[in-house]
Design an enzyme around this catalytic site. Structure first.
Site, mmCIF file in Angstrom:
data_model
loop_
_atom_site.group_PDB
_atom_site.id
_atom_site.type_symbol
_atom_site.label_atom_id
_atom_site.label_comp_id
_atom_site.label_asym_id
_atom_site.label_seq_id
_atom_site.Cartn_x
_atom_site.Cartn_y
_atom_site.Cartn_z
ATOM 1 C CG ASP A 182 54.065 62.830 19.051
ATOM 2 O OD1 ASP A 182 53.569 63.764 18.397
ATOM 3 O OD2 ASP A 182 53.365 61.992 19.656
ATOM 4 C CG HIS A 183 52.930 61.291 15.098
ATOM 5 N ND1 HIS A 183 52.339 60.054 14.983
ATOM 6 C CD2 HIS A 183 52.535 61.779 16.308
ATOM 7 C CE1 HIS A 183 51.611 59.808 16.056
ATOM 8 N NE2 HIS A 183 51.718 60.846 16.876
ATOM 9 C CG ASP A 214 48.217 60.899 17.774
ATOM 10 O OD1 ASP A 214 48.602 59.727 17.569
ATOM 11 O OD2 ASP A 214 48.925 61.769 18.320
ATOM 12 C CG HIS A 237 50.634 66.976 16.801
ATOM 13 N ND1 HIS A 237 49.465 66.450 17.303
ATOM 14 C CD2 HIS A 237 50.428 68.332 16.717
ATOM 15 C CE1 HIS A 237 48.596 67.426 17.525
ATOM 16 N NE2 HIS A 237 49.152 68.569 17.167
ATOM 17 C CG HIS A 263 49.089 63.732 13.463
ATOM 18 N ND1 HIS A 263 49.260 62.390 13.722
ATOM 19 C CD2 HIS A 263 49.325 64.376 14.647
ATOM 20 C CE1 HIS A 263 49.570 62.220 14.992
ATOM 21 N NE2 HIS A 263 49.628 63.416 15.573
#
Length: 308
Positions: free
Chosen positions: A67-68, A211, A65, A63
């Site tokens: 932090d990915h 997540d 976000h 996804h």
């Protein structure tokens, strides 16, 4: 086949955990490795490992976000500077193309290798004679995907010693036998290939989820997997908080593993609120539901064995 965790933290980097990145090493199977998510400083983590950017064949993004994905522009650029010249395919949700292309355009980065960007839809996104990768939407604040990586079954070993005793010489006939065909020997007798090939070896299954809240889709993607990688952002008594933030707790992840009848559960995406001394408690919570559970640390490596 091995899993190496380059980053195991949630949200922001911490002193002992970088943000999410997982390497599926397929060096024996196809002389490459695949990357799942690419959080900030993933290329820095690679410098502390034996993995080489030039060997990345595919990147799968769960996804969008930060932090990915915030490590993507730097890693793609460095792969080029370091002489990578083989094609690289990136799979991700809608929007991954704009993120990558804008980053490269604004920074005037020119890659030395073909970059293929595939924006995913649920279903089979990759398939060849060795592997199949299927993806499905999970339950998160934005579109978040899980991946099921299936290795094809391997044909059993040929009984060369037994064939040699019968006077069968190596050559094209061996392929006929390995494919299960019948062969007529010089004395007129007929042998069946099925009698000279060991049982096939069941391919391994790895499920890596982005997540997510607990969901039936997670169970389906993980069904019968050798290894399930599941986020565990929160401890068990914060399950309500986990739901509010579209995440999972330790025991919720373990329940998914139990329902899916997986062999091994590996927990990752650990909140920075948890220190080293908390890990034993988090592991015990998960193991109270699913015994064969480990919590990944940065640079943890887990072999994925065949089923016995």
């Amino acid at each position: 086949m091995e899993l190496t965790f380059l980053g195991t933290g949630a949200g922001v980097p911490a002193k002992t955990r970088n943000v999410t990145a997982i390497a599926l090493q397929l060096l024996d199977e196809r002389s490459v490795w695949w990357l799942f998510d690419c959080g900030e400083a993933t290329q820095h983590q690679l410098l502390k490992s034996s993995l080489k950017p030039g060997k990345i064949e595919k990147i799968f993004i769960t996804h969008l976000h930060g932090d990915h994905i915030f490590g993507m522009p730097g890693l793609l650029s460095s792969r080029s500077f370091q002489g990578g010249d083989t094609a690289l395919t990136v799979y991700g949700p809608k929007g991954i193309r704009a993120f990558i292309e804008t980053s490269l355009k604004v920074s005037q980065t020119h890659l030395s290798y073909p970059l293929i960007i595939e924006e995913m839809q649920p279903g089979v996104i990759f398939e060849d004679e060795q592997f199949k990768v299927e993806t499905a939407l999970l339950s998160h604040g934005i579109d978040s995907y899980g991946f099921r990586i299936e290795e094809r079954d391997k044909v059993g070993k040929l009984d060369v010693a037994g064939l040699t005793k019968l006077g069968v010489k190596p050559g094209p006939v061996f392929k006929v036998i390995k494919d299960g065909g019948d062969v007529t020997l010089e004395d007129g007798s007929v042998i069946s290939g099925k009698d000279f090939v060991a049982p096939s070896i069941k391919g391994r299954i790895v499920t890596i989820l982005g997540d997510t809240r607990p969901t039936d889709t997670s169970v389906k993607l993980a069904q019968g997997a050798n290894v399930l990688v599941h986020e565990a952002t929160f401890e068990a008594d914060k399950s309500k908080m986990a739901r509010a933030y579209y995440h999972s707790s330790t025991t919720q992840a373990a329940t998914i593993a139990l329902k899916a009848n997986v062999t091994h559960l590996i927990l990752t995406h650990i909140s920075s609120r948890y220190m080293f001394d908390d890990l034993k408690k988090l592991a015990q919570e998960a193991r109270s539901v699913f015994e064969n559970t480990d919590i990944a640390d940065d640079f943890s490596t887990f072999e994925i064995p065949y089923q016995k």
